[in-house]
Design a protein around this motif. Structure first.
Motif, short mmCIF file in Angstrom:
data_model
loop_
_atom_site.label_atom_id
_atom_site.label_comp_id
_atom_site.label_asym_id
_atom_site.label_seq_id
_atom_site.Cartn_x
_atom_site.Cartn_y
_atom_site.Cartn_z
N GLY A 162 -8.41 -4.36 4.82
CA GLY A 162 -9.06 -3.17 5.34
C GLY A 162 -8.06 -2.11 5.75
O GLY A 162 -7.03 -1.91 5.10
N ALA A 163 -8.36 -1.45 6.86
CA ALA A 163 -7.55 -0.29 7.27
C ALA A 163 -6.10 -0.63 7.55
O ALA A 163 -5.22 0.24 7.47
N GLY A 164 -5.82 -1.89 7.84
CA GLY A 164 -4.45 -2.27 8.16
C GLY A 164 -3.58 -2.55 6.96
O GLY A 164 -2.37 -2.78 7.11
N THR A 165 -4.14 -2.57 5.76
CA THR A 165 -3.37 -2.87 4.55
C THR A 165 -3.20 -1.58 3.76
O THR A 165 -4.14 -1.11 3.13
N ARG A 166 -2.00 -1.04 3.82
CA ARG A 166 -1.73 0.28 3.26
C ARG A 166 -0.74 0.19 2.10
O ARG A 166 0.32 -0.44 2.21
N ILE A 167 -1.11 0.82 1.00
CA ILE A 167 -0.20 0.96 -0.14
C ILE A 167 0.50 2.31 0.02
O ILE A 167 -0.12 3.36 -0.11
N THR A 168 1.78 2.26 0.33
CA THR A 168 2.51 3.48 0.69
C THR A 168 3.50 3.93 -0.37
O THR A 168 4.17 4.94 -0.19
N SER A 169 3.61 3.20 -1.47
CA SER A 169 4.39 3.66 -2.62
C SER A 169 3.77 3.08 -3.87
O SER A 169 3.14 2.02 -3.83
#
Length: 325
Positions: A76-83
């Motif tokens: 959910g909101a805590g799993t971020r794809i940042t590249s």
């Protein structure tokens, strides 16, 4: 009245999408966890076998190229794809997830896609990949949020695409081109696309387009229902489009219409200066009327408009109720 036919078709598509998702989950193979078992999503993908599941915990990660049928599920909101990952295709381009054709049947859900290093050109991109499910993603500031180029029987549901990309004059939430391949049986529902912070040339909420060049692509049996598309009507110098059905013929003359028997129903596009757009290239009023006659465009919030010289396309009078301004 055509409402019962539409209702039965949409219910059948929704049940089919749930059944396919349940089947894929029920027959899942091994479970791989990131970061417990693998430091990166790509390492987990490379180690997995077709049918495996990859669970990604909270944190910031690079994206991945998917080369086999997998289920990727974030937290959910805590799993971020940042590249993202790079791929060729007129590019090079950058995308959070690139899905290869051999990864048909892949499921991706419950991630936030936001590239803090380089603004994502794409959130999710695939070309000629079938039976993909994309759900419960939050995609921030992508030029194209979800792009399915010539893939069949996708399920795209419960996604939120928002934030106009920086240093760009245009953006598209969900893009489905029939480019060198057919585009059939895709189900796009219950998504929210919000470009209300945008200032630029043009925004497109959901765009489906058939290109006619040296190939013939058929767009048929696709459904767009219960989506909400928001945009800043005064922020775009050209227009903000809610849902666009485009037929482009680059062979020099309009060939037989190949964008037929699609459904756009119960969508809220009121916050766009062109809520529902029918367009043909070369511009031709008869082609626009054919688009209106050959597709079910009913029960939407927002007028049907066009850019091809037809002041008011005659939407099929058998439709059970008109689109609401």
């Amino acid at each position: 009245m055509r409402f019962p036919q539409i209702h039965r078709f949409l219910v059948a598509m929704f049940v089919l999408s749930l059944a396919f998702g349940a089947f894929a989950t029920a027959h899942a193979g091994n479970l791989h966890r990131v970061p417990r078992d693998y430091a990166t999503i790509q390492e987990a993908v490379d180690a997995a076998e077709a049918g495996d599941t990859i669970r990604v915990g909270p944190g910031e990660y690079a994206g991945a190229t998917i080369t086999k049928r997998l289920e990727l599920k974030g937290s959910g909101a805590g799993t971020r794809i940042t590249s993202g990952v790079w791929f060729q295709g007129g590019g090079p381009y950058d995308t959070s997830f690139f899905i290869e054709p051999e990864a048909a049947g892949t499921i991706i859900s419950h991630f936030v896609l936001v590239n803090v290093i380089f603004p994502h050109v794409f959130g999710v991109f695939a070309r000629e990949t079938d039976f993909v499910t994309i759900s419960h993603l939050t995609i921030l500031s992508s030029w194209q949020g979800i792009t399915n180029n010539g893939g069949n029987y996708w399920t795209i549901i419960h996604n939120k695409i928002e934030g106009f990309p920086q240093d760009s004059d245009s953006a598209t939430g969900i893009y489905l081109p029939a480019d060198r391949a057919n585009l059939e049986g895709n189900f796009v529902a219950l998504n929210t696309i919000d470009f209300s912070d945008g200032i630029g040339d043009v925004s497109n909420g959901i765009m489906m387009v058939t290109f006619e060049e040296s190939w013939v692509g058929m767009s048929t049996g696709n459904s767009f229902v219960h989506n909400t598309i928001k945009a800043n009507e005064t922020g775009f110098t050209t227009a903000s489009f809610g849902i666009s059905l485009l037929f482009a013929d680059y062979t020099g003359g309009l060939s037989p219409l190949t964008l037929v028997d699609n459904i756009a129903s119960f969508n809220d596009c009121r916050d766009n200066n062109i809520p529902i757009d029918l367009y043909c290239w070369p511009e031709d009023p008869a082609c626009v009327q054919a688009l209106a006659d050959s597709n079910e465009i009913v029960g939407n919030l927002g007028d049907v408009e066009n850019r091809s010289g037809v002041s008011d396309p005659d939407i099929n009078p058998r439709d059970f109720r008109p689109n609401m301004p």
